[in-house]
Design an enzyme around this catalytic site. Structure first.
Site, PDB file in Angstrom:
ATOM      1  N   PHE A 128     -22.681  66.229  20.113  1.00 16.12           N
ATOM      2  CA  PHE A 128     -21.239  66.328  20.536  1.00 16.12           C
ATOM      3  C   PHE A 128     -20.283  66.877  19.223  1.00 16.12           C
ATOM      4  CE2 PHE A 128     -18.224  66.588  24.330  1.00 16.12           C
ATOM      5  CZ  PHE A 128     -19.147  66.611  25.250  1.00 16.12           C
ATOM      6  N   GLN A 249      -4.263  67.812  21.142  1.00 12.58           N
ATOM      7  CA  GLN A 249      -5.486  68.785  20.799  1.00 12.58           C
ATOM      8  C   GLN A 249      -5.811  69.822  21.361  1.00 12.58           C
ATOM      9  OE1 GLN A 249      -9.828  66.933  22.190  1.00 12.58           O
ATOM     10  NE2 GLN A 249      -9.655  66.581  19.800  1.00 12.58           N
ATOM     11  N   HIS A 251      -8.423  72.349  22.883  1.00 19.44           N
ATOM     12  CA  HIS A 251      -9.952  72.262  23.043  1.00 19.44           C
ATOM     13  C   HIS A 251     -10.349  73.783  22.708  1.00 19.44           C
ATOM     14  CE1 HIS A 251     -13.761  71.934  24.906  1.00 19.44           C
ATOM     15  NE2 HIS A 251     -13.584  70.815  24.830  1.00 19.44           N
ATOM     16  N   LEU A 261     -11.365  74.034  31.523  1.00 15.79           N
ATOM     17  CA  LEU A 261     -12.150  73.684  30.330  1.00 15.79           C
ATOM     18  C   LEU A 261     -13.797  73.922  30.701  1.00 15.79           C
ATOM     19  CD1 LEU A 261     -12.461  71.552  28.252  1.00 15.79           C
ATOM     20  CD2 LEU A 261     -12.901  69.948  29.722  1.00 15.79           C
ATOM     21  N   GLU A 264     -17.594  70.831  25.907  1.00 18.34           N
ATOM     22  CA  GLU A 264     -18.151  70.699  24.502  1.00 18.34           C
ATOM     23  C   GLU A 264     -19.662  70.601  24.724  1.00 18.34           C
ATOM     24  OE1 GLU A 264     -17.316  68.039  20.752  1.00 18.34           O
ATOM     25  OE2 GLU A 264     -15.668  69.336  21.433  1.00 18.34           O
ATOM     26  N   ARG A 295     -13.319  69.124  17.169  1.00 17.72           N
ATOM     27  CA  ARG A 295     -12.351  70.153  17.888  1.00 17.72           C
ATOM     28  C   ARG A 295     -11.311  70.952  17.015  1.00 17.72           C
ATOM     29  NH1 ARG A 295     -12.351  67.009  23.603  1.00 17.72           N
ATOM     30  NH2 ARG A 295     -14.481  67.309  24.147  1.00 17.72           N
ATOM     31  N   HIS A 362      -5.306  70.362  25.618  1.00 18.51           N
ATOM     32  CA  HIS A 362      -6.219  69.539  26.179  1.00 18.51           C
ATOM     33  C   HIS A 362      -5.973  68.122  26.464  1.00 18.51           C
ATOM     34  CE1 HIS A 362     -10.305  68.507  27.778  1.00 18.51           C
ATOM     35  NE2 HIS A 362     -10.473  67.583  26.681  1.00 18.51           N
ATOM     36  N   ARG A 407      -8.902  63.667  18.173  1.00 16.27           N
ATOM     37  CA  ARG A 407     -10.044  63.014  19.009  1.00 16.27           C
ATOM     38  C   ARG A 407     -11.484  63.639  19.122  1.00 16.27           C
ATOM     39  NH1 ARG A 407     -12.296  63.350  23.856  1.00 16.27           N
ATOM     40  NH2 ARG A 407     -10.790  64.902  24.571  1.00 16.27           N
TER      41      ARG A 407
END
Length: 596
Positions: A128, A249, A251, A261, A264, A295, A362, A407
């Site tokens: 990730f 954030q 995304h 969404l 990731e 991100r 996000h 994050r």
């Protein structure tokens, strides 16, 4: 009117519990499970059925250094999290979370959570973004996944365990306001039952806020419609400041023009981002981690490609996420929901063609300030971490702060489970169950009743949709991926101009039973608080850090801005407190420039 409200308030129905938890997502149900199994009488309030809470939308995995697919340990996970946070995360809380990660994941496995498996039977883990381990080398598989439905699997697992533990659920209830006494202790909440329109007081020895994020203050969002910042609004009205609200954030991969969404995990499985020239452009921005950079980094790179004319489509307003090279078998096995989303919302089959994607709001890194036990803390005198007795906050609505300015993917589900469990343990160890309920202040429900009565008595005013729509448009255009002083300053004025409008809503439908218009009007009071906190905090921070990319101040400024923001609703003022740089057991990670 006052006498009438007092009479109503004193006659409000009341129920008593050891603990009241507001929110039935991953954090709320992990905490309630811990309490119910310890013999606490627990009530969990939720605006929707628990398994429809927004945790269900988490797709890619939950981060933990199990080392099933490569060498890994919690210390590398901690380093990646600190670096990913752009060094604004509190290192004591980050160490606590990363140390706890393997244990809580194995607990979920023993609870029956259906993780994907490796051939040897261990939990499958995929790479990730930002999880590079070993100080920036090859991405490490750390995301423990249940296909691309990890949050869904987590939520059902926790709900089943809570049913087994006899947790009491108040489904389709909305918490309106906290009840505090003269000393500032929290004694429960005032809540509205949507089915009947009845207002009730729920007394508690301890109250836990687990209300999730507030991404619905933006026009384009991956968040569910229920994500209106209810816990944050309740705290702001009760005089509790909100922390680090400038950090939101975006995304990288929301479906263009839909906001849904795309996990990731697609890039973790080998998906790549392309511009209109078919170039894998992330190799230019992050030569080591490429598409699996953090991100904030990927979102800014995508936005840059679009701004410089290399976007795709007739309007050049998105880029492409290519995964057809992975093969149909892998897509159908590891990413079945992503294919379904692409077919429904983008009208493309990712087995054959790429998905149009664009950065979309996000996740909030800020929230209600807490320590790593989940206790809500506010400055008092020289103490920046004075505990608000009887009040805990966990999950996305809380700011521990383990995410700092950005994050890492998979750390959201980890945050829910680690701190939901930690709060439950701390409540049990603190012995709240053996205490008596404190007497409620006289007319505890007056404030909430007045809010509802004003709506029910309205004869003129604006529609909720109009005010909420203007808030979202102004946040989208003035507080986006890239920010400037001029944009933010103008945005502050625009958002403040909506405050009076939000107070003068006309409720046309005065019915009681399932009046969703009333619920939306009450949610608007929370949205405006979060919007104010966000744009005022962002306008004041004169640097670029993590998700806060300020074009007029492109560099991170550790000398002046290595500190947490606290926004106070009563006068829209800002104060600050230091970042915790001292971990629990190891040497602290000294801030360095981030390269990927």
């Amino acid at each position: 009117m006052v006498d009438y409200l007092n009479k109503l308030s004193n006659s409000l129905p009341r129920r008593k519990f050891d603990a009241v938890i507001v929110g039935a997502g991953g954090a709320g149900m992990r905490c309630s499970l811990q309490l119910a199994e310890a013999g606490y009488n627990v009530a969990v309030l939720s605006k929707v059925f628990p398994t429809r809470s927004h945790t269900v939308a988490a797709q890619g995995g939950i981060g933990a250094s199990l080392g099933n697919m490569s060498e890994d340990n919690w210390y590398w996970h901690m380093f990646d999290t600190v670096k990913g946070s752009d060094y604004l995360g509190d290192q004591d809380a980050i160490e606590f979370m990363c140390r706890q990660a393997p244990q809580v994941v194995y607990e979920l496995e023993h609870f029956g959570m259906p993780f994907d498996r490796n051939p040897d039977g261990t939990i499958y883990q995929r790479p990730f973004g930002g999880h590079s381990a070993n100080l920036g080398e090859k991405p490490v598989p750390r995301a423990c996944a249940a296909a691309d439905r990890t949050g869904h699997a987590l939520l059902h697992t926790l709900y089943q365990r809570n049913v087994r533990a006899r947790t009491t659920f108040f489904v389709e209830w909305m918490a309106l306001d906290l009840i505090r006494n003269a000393e500032g202790d929290v004694l429960g909440v005032v809540a509205l039952e949507m089915e009947t329109g009845e207002v009730m007081i729920l007394e508690a020895k301890v109250t836990v806020l687990a209300t999730g994020g507030a991404g619905r203050i933006w026009q384009a969002s991956t968040n569910a419609y229920i994500n209106t910042g209810d816990g944050l609004g309740m705290c702001a009205r009760a005089g509790i400041p909100l922390q680090d609200m400038e950090f939101w954030q975006f995304h990288p991969t929301g479906v263009a023009n839909a906001g849904v969404l795309i996990t990731e995990g697609v890039r973790g499985e080998g998906g790549i981002l392309l511009n209109k020239d078919g170039e894998r452009f992330m190799e230019r921005y992050a030569p080591t981690l490429k598409d699996l950079a953090p991100r904030d980094f990927v979102s800014r790179s995508m936005d840059q490609e679009i701004k410089e004319g290399r976007g795709c489509g007739p309007h050049g307003d998105h880029v492409l996420l290519k995964l057809d090279h992975l093969g149909a078998e892998k897509i159908l096995k590891r990413l079945p929901s992503i294919r379904e989303i692409a077919l429904k919302f983008a009208n493309v089959d990712p087995i054959k063609e790429p998905i149009p994607v664009v950065p979309t709001i996000h996740y909030q890194m800020g929230g209600i300030p807490t320590n790593y036990h989940g206790q809500v803390v506010v400055p008092k005198g020289d103490n920046p971490s004075n505990v608000v007795r009887g009040l805990y906050a966990i999950g996305e609505c809380a700011c521990v702060s383990v995410h700092g300015a950005n994050r890492l993917g998979t750390n959201s589900l980890l945050d829910l489970v680690v701190f939901g469990r930690a709060a439950g343990n701390h409540i049990v160890e603190s012995g709240f169950k053996n205490e008596k309920h404190q007497p409620l202040p006289v007319n505890s429900g007056d404030f909430s009743l007045a809010r509802v009565a004003k709506l029910d008595g309205s004869t003129s005013g604006e529609r909720v949709q109009d005010v909420a729509g203007d808030i979202r448009r102004d946040m989208q255009s003035h507080c986006g991926v890239f920010r400037t002083s001029a944009l933010l300053s103008e945005g502050v004025g625009k958002i403040l101009s909506h405050v009076k409008r939000a107070e003068d809503i006309h409720l046309r439908d005065k019915s009681q039973v399932f009046n969703t218009a009333r619920v939306e009007a009450l949610e608007l009071a929370n949205l405006i608080e979060v919007a104010k906190a966000t744009i005022i905090s962002a306008e004041a921070r004169k640097e670029s850090r993590g998700a806060h990319a300020h074009s007029d101040y492109p560099q991170r400024d550790d000398e002046n801005w290595m500190r947490h923001t606290l926004w106070h609703s009563e006068d829209n003022s800002l104060t600050y407190k230091p970042v915790v740089l001292k971990p629990l057991t190891v040497e602290y990670f000294k801030p360095k420039p981030r390269t990927f």
